[in-house]
Scaffold this motif. Structure first.
Motif, short mmCIF file in Angstrom:
data_model
loop_
_atom_site.label_atom_id
_atom_site.label_comp_id
_atom_site.label_asym_id
_atom_site.label_seq_id
_atom_site.Cartn_x
_atom_site.Cartn_y
_atom_site.Cartn_z
N ILE A 1 119.98 -8.45 58.41
CA ILE A 1 118.67 -8.90 58.84
C ILE A 1 117.67 -9.06 57.61
CG2 ILE A 1 118.91 -7.94 61.02
CD1 ILE A 1 116.86 -5.65 59.98
N PRO A 2 116.26 -9.95 57.87
CA PRO A 2 115.55 -9.73 56.86
C PRO A 2 114.98 -8.49 56.36
CG PRO A 2 115.04 -11.53 58.55
CD PRO A 2 116.09 -10.57 59.14
N HIS A 3 114.72 -8.47 55.08
CA HIS A 3 114.19 -7.19 54.52
C HIS A 3 113.01 -6.81 55.24
CE1 HIS A 3 112.30 -4.21 51.30
NE2 HIS A 3 113.91 -4.15 51.33
N GLU A 4 111.95 -7.74 55.61
CA GLU A 4 110.74 -7.54 55.95
C GLU A 4 110.84 -7.20 57.51
OE1 GLU A 4 107.38 -10.35 55.04
OE2 GLU A 4 109.20 -11.79 54.91
N ASN A 5 111.94 -7.14 58.09
CA ASN A 5 112.14 -6.62 59.29
C ASN A 5 112.56 -5.36 59.57
OD1 ASN A 5 112.61 -10.02 59.96
ND2 ASN A 5 111.37 -8.84 61.68
N ALA B 1 114.95 0.00 61.94
CA ALA B 1 115.26 1.59 61.87
C ALA B 1 115.19 2.22 62.84
CB ALA B 1 114.37 1.92 60.70
N PHE B 2 114.62 1.93 63.88
CA PHE B 2 114.64 2.84 65.19
C PHE B 2 115.90 2.87 66.07
CE2 PHE B 2 110.43 2.37 63.61
CZ PHE B 2 109.76 3.78 63.51
N ILE B 3 116.64 1.73 65.79
CA ILE B 3 117.68 1.83 66.93
C ILE B 3 118.87 2.52 65.93
CG2 ILE B 3 119.06 0.34 68.04
CD1 ILE B 3 116.91 -1.78 67.52
N GLU C 1 124.65 -0.47 62.02
CA GLU C 1 124.97 -0.54 60.70
C GLU C 1 124.16 -1.94 60.21
OE1 GLU C 1 128.92 -0.37 59.35
OE2 GLU C 1 128.43 -1.04 57.57
N ILE C 2 123.09 -1.82 59.61
CA ILE C 2 122.03 -2.64 59.30
C ILE C 2 121.79 -2.73 58.07
CG2 ILE C 2 119.84 -3.88 59.99
CD1 ILE C 2 119.99 -2.21 62.49
N TYR C 3 121.75 -4.07 57.45
CA TYR C 3 121.88 -4.16 56.02
C TYR C 3 120.43 -5.16 56.16
CZ TYR C 3 126.24 -2.21 55.45
OH TYR C 3 127.25 -1.17 55.62
N GLU D 1 126.53 -3.99 46.10
CA GLU D 1 126.58 -2.86 47.01
C GLU D 1 125.15 -2.86 47.92
OE1 GLU D 1 129.16 0.78 47.59
OE2 GLU D 1 129.56 -1.47 46.77
N LEU D 2 125.27 -2.87 49.13
CA LEU D 2 124.02 -2.63 49.89
C LEU D 2 124.04 -1.32 50.67
CD1 LEU D 2 122.69 -6.11 51.29
CD2 LEU D 2 121.92 -4.89 49.36
N LYS D 3 122.79 -0.71 50.66
CA LYS D 3 123.24 0.80 51.83
C LYS D 3 122.45 0.32 53.16
CE LYS D 3 122.94 4.42 48.62
NZ LYS D 3 121.88 5.04 48.07
N PRO D 4 123.18 0.56 54.07
CA PRO D 4 122.59 0.41 55.38
C PRO D 4 121.38 0.98 55.71
CG PRO D 4 124.50 1.60 55.54
CD PRO D 4 124.25 1.30 54.12
N ILE D 5 120.23 0.41 56.55
CA ILE D 5 118.96 1.02 56.72
C ILE D 5 119.17 2.22 57.22
CG2 ILE D 5 116.88 0.75 57.95
CD1 ILE D 5 117.64 -2.25 58.20
#
Lengths: 365, 510
Positions: free
Chosen positions: B137-141, B146-148, B152-154, B171-175
């Motif tokens: 998803i977009p970084h701004e969102n 984060a509340f769900i 595994e969201i990047y 390498e990206l870390k999930p939120i």
């Protein structure tokens, strides 16, 4: 005594276009001969009409004999549940016969017997202030409860409040309209008019059915309001208020006039104050002024046998000193808001106090 | 070559799975997007083309066809940009096959930046329910997502990052999951009752209204403080539960009014549409069936200042949602249901000029004008408002006496206690608050003793109440009794409830 034919002839005469009240009154020469003398002289009356109207009388008699026209007028009255009384009849109010331009015919709906009762007229501005509303309500209620039948004009403002005050105290009231008996003006008073009839009151008018409210009807109608009763009360009147016309009529007719003064800066009271300067004896500041004048005593404060408790007594005593705001009462009594709310409401319900709106309370008279 | 990517679309508050197929073939160079797409998706090809080029990739000079299935739902949101771009890159072999595991959402900027989109929260929730786990998803969102829990969201900033991540170069870390309670603890309301001087009667009425879930109408001259009082109301309502917060956030996310920093709505909404608001603005609708103000204030307060100034038709449309607590917006292409469980707070002047009944000011309105003004509020609408209270100007001494009024937090505690009583009472019923009691509950929970019955009867006769008004009085009396923790409704409670029917009594035309 009049026969039915004469009565109907009069009815149709007044119903004919162009046949104004004034012309008929002129024909009757009431300024010279009293109406009672004219009783029984109906044939002479008709002959005079011929003299006065000459040519039009042809149409006039044609109309009189026109069954469709007659039936139309009669059925309009019947549909409305209305009736009529001519000045020749016994039921015609004596008070009205005494004025020069008395109506030939009164159309009425409701209890015509009220016209022979003790009538009291209350008039005033169509756009009263909070002060005028309170004065009108208080005076109308007290006078109605003292046994007067309140007479007014079914107009907006003071008229409506006076009628309503009588109805709320289960007393009959008389409305003198400036329209036909089947029309109510203003339209928002239709409900009020219906209630007046339902509660044993009376609506009268000199105008034939289906007459719309014309501006010149209103001042003319006022002479009936003042003539019907012995006294006229003005509760609030601005500079150009029509109620002042009623006062002038009342003075001419030799009625008692009462005027409640208002603030000198209040536009709604300019007219009343101006008249007070002229008729200083008319000044009243409480209902007792009127009642004493009529050898009556005021209504005792109804308690309905309800004993007030300590806190209720405190509130009533405080309010007797003058209007108080909700917050003032709160700090005076030290009660919780909810409790005070409840007490004020129950005091209102037993008729001890009233609310102005804006959270101010005052003692009910 | 053909690539297949899973995306997500949004229909009202419900997300649906959308499959994006990209086919690159020999032919006249060009790009077509099919599948009942709207203008914003059609324009997507220009954005995607520039974004791909400006991110250093090759835009294939071939015949490109993108199909977004299912083709019977209209898609009109730019968040398909990212999956379209990745689809093209995948079909042209510039991205490894990792893309198939992810659901991608995002709008592209011409330089390849991934921009914020609307409706992330409802889409993620629907996707979770359909069994999807991994998202880009977009970084701004980021905050919103984060509340769900359990996903595994990047969050990505640009197209280069997305491709690098999919290719395994970056390498990206999930939120990190963020708990609702931590967010709730940080929340605060701007308006507090401690700043409102005097107005004790109005405050009491408001407390009753909030305690029992009643709608309230404040009547008073201009400048009396009606708006200020209204703004304080969300602050004394019980804190939102996580489910309530999610519902509100979903709606705000779809409408695009969600704050990027907060991510989730923790304070009860307070919406105050201007009285020129159209019916669609208030109820919802338009070509995209957007939620209206009534849904945006779901679980909060809808404040209609100067209520009679709203168009009559607009006001009448509020009746059904006020009753059903949900609003169904039907348009030619789609029918969407939005929740609309609101506390309606309305204010009005006593007459057009505002000075009716005033002790100092002269009212210049004719009775007919007042009648017309009051008549703008239809009986059925007024019937949905349980309390009317008069608000008058504050006296000078009160404003400067320096004493602080009771704080919202104290009132809120009392409200929560009263709500708890109602929650227990209606445990086995379908209603939650006193205001939504039906006839069966009324006869069950609002029994009156002899003295209260007599009082109500007197009021009925003396003040000309309608049968409907009596129902309102009973409900409010029930709440007042609950506030005093009284099991029975006593005559005092009835008397106080009658006090709040001023429109029925005082403004009756004579």
């Amino acid at each position: 005594m009049t026969n039915e034919r004469d009565r109907l002839d009069l009815l149709f005469l007044t119903g004919i276009e162009g046949m104004t009240q004034k012309k008929i009154v002129e024909a009757l020469e009431v300024t010279e001969a009293s109406p009672s003398e004219l009783l029984g002289q109906i044939e002479k009356f008709k002959a005079r009409l011929l003299d006065i109207f000459g040519e039009p009388l042809y149409h006039l008699t044609a109309s009189l004999n026109n069954g469709e026209y007659k039936n139309g007028l009669l059925s309009a009255l019947k549909n409305e549940g209305a009736n009529f009384v001519t000045f020749l009849d016994d039921g015609y109010p004596e008070n009205l016969r005494e004025i020069p331009d008395f109506p030939i015919i009164l159309y009425y709906k409701g209890d015509a017997g009220l016209l022979n009762g003790r009538l009291f007229s209350i008039v005033g501005t169509r756009n009263p202030s909070a002060y005028g509303r309170r004065v009108t309500k208080e005076f109308a209620e007290e006078l109605a409860c003292a046994g007067f039948v309140i007479v007014s004009g079914l107009a907006r403002g003071v008229d409506s409040i006076a009628h309503r005050a009588a109805l709320d105290n289960n007393m009959p009231t008389v409305a003198v309209c400036a329209t036909g008996i089947d029309a109510v003006y203003p339209a928002e008073n239709r409900g009020l008019a219906a209630e007046i009839i339902e509660s044993g009151g009376l609506i009268i008018t000199e105008y034939k059915p289906k007459t719309p409210p014309m501006s010149y009807h209103f001042p003319h109608r006022n002479r009936i309001i003042s003539a019907l009763s012995r006294s006229v009360l003005v509760t609030e009147a601005g500079e150009n208020s029509g109620s002042l016309i009623t006062v002038n009529y009342a003075v001419d007719q030799g009625k008692n006039v009462y005027i409640v003064p208002g603030g000198i800066y209040a536009a709604e009271s300019k007219g009343a104050n101006k008249f007070l300067k002229k008729f200083q004896g008319a000044l009243v500041t409480e209902v007792n002024d009127i009642l004493e004048d009529n050898n009556l005593c005021g209504r005792k404060r109804v308690n309905n046998g309800i004993e007030l408790d300590l806190i209720e007594n405190l509130i009533v005593t405080e309010l007797e000193k003058g209007e108080k705001h909700f917050d003032e009462l709160l700090s005076l009594t030290g009660l919780e808001i909810g409790k005070l709310n409840a007490i004020l409401m129950s005091l209102t319900m037993i008729g001890q106090i009233e609310e102005t709106g804006n959270n101010y309370y005052y003692i009910a008279k | 070559m053909l690539s297949k990517i899973t995306g997500f679309g949004l229909d009202g508050l419900i997300g649906y799975e959308a499959t994006l197929e990209t086919d690159i073939n020999a032919g006249l160079p060009g790009m077509d997007i099919v599948g009942l797409v709207g203008q914003s998706v059609k324009e997507s090809k220009e954005r995607v083309k520039s974004a791909i080029k400006n991110s250093g990739f090759d835009f294939p000079i071939k015949k490109i066809t993108v199909n977004i299935a299912p083709a019977d739902i209209k898609k009109d949101s730019p968040h398909f940009d990212l999956p379209i771009a990745v689809g093209i890159l995948a079909a042209s072999g510039q991205v490894a096959s990792g893309y198939a595991d992810f659901i991608m959402l995002g709008e592209l900027s011409l330089d390849g930046t991934v921009r914020r989109i609307n409706g992330v929260m409802p889409m993620l929730i629907s996707a979770l329910q359909s069994g999807f786990k991994r998202f880009i998803i977009p970084h701004e969102n980021m905050n919103e997502a984060a509340f769900i829990e359990g996903l595994e969201i990047y969050a990505v900033k640009n197209l280069t990052d997305v491709c690098g991540f999919l290719n395994g170069d970056i390498e990206l870390k999930p939120i990190e999951f963020c708990s609702y309670h931590s967010a709730l603890a940080k929340s605060s309301y701007n308006s507090d009752f401690s700043d409102v001087k005097g107005q004790l009667k109005a405050k009491r009425a408001i407390e009753i209204a909030v305690s029992g879930g009643h709608n309230i109408l404040m009547i008073g001259p201009p400048g009396a403080g009606k708006t200020m009082l209204a703004k304080c109301i969300p602050g004394i309502m019980p804190s939102m539960t996580f489910d309530e917060a999610i519902e509100v956030t979903k709606i705000h996310s779809v409408a695009g009014i969600l704050s990027l920093d907060d991510g989730i709505v923790t304070v009860r909404p307070f919406r105050s549409p201007h009285h020129t608001a159209t019916t669609v603005a208030l109820i919802g609708g338009g070509a995209r069936s957007k939620p209206g103000e009534i849904s945006l204030s779901h679980n909060g307060v809808l404040f209609l200042d100067e209520m009679p100034e709203y168009s009559r038709y607009t006001l009448e449309t509020l009746r059904q949602p006020l009753e059903d607590k949900t609003v169904t917006v039907s348009r030619a292409m789609r029918t969407v249901e939005y929740p609309a469980d609101i506390t309606l707070v309305a204010s009005m002047n006593p007459c057009p000029c505002g000075n009716f009944g005033s002790k100092t000011q002269r009212c210049s309105c004719s009775p007919f004008a007042i009648h017309k003004y009051l008549n703008k509020l239809s009986g059925p609408l007024l019937d949905r408002i349980d309390l009317h209270v008069e608000v008058d100007g504050v006296a000078f001494e009160e404003m400067y006496d320096g004493k602080k009024a009771e704080a919202s937090s104290i009132i809120k505690n009392r409200v929560e206690e009263t709500r708890e009583i109602q929650r227990k009472r209606f445990e086995n019923e379908t209603v939650y608050t006193n205001s939504s009691m039906g006839n069966s509950q009324l006869s069950k929970y609002c029994r009156l003793d002899a003295s209260s019955e007599k009082l109500l009867e007197t009021a009925f006769k003396k003040l000309n109440f309608t049968a409907r008004a009596v129902t309102r009085i009973l409900k409010v009396a029930r709440t007042v009794a609950d506030m005093e923790k009284s099991a029975d409704i006593k005559s005092d409670h009835i008397a106080e409830a009658i006090q709040y029917r001023s429109l029925d009594r005082k403004y009756r035309l004579v």
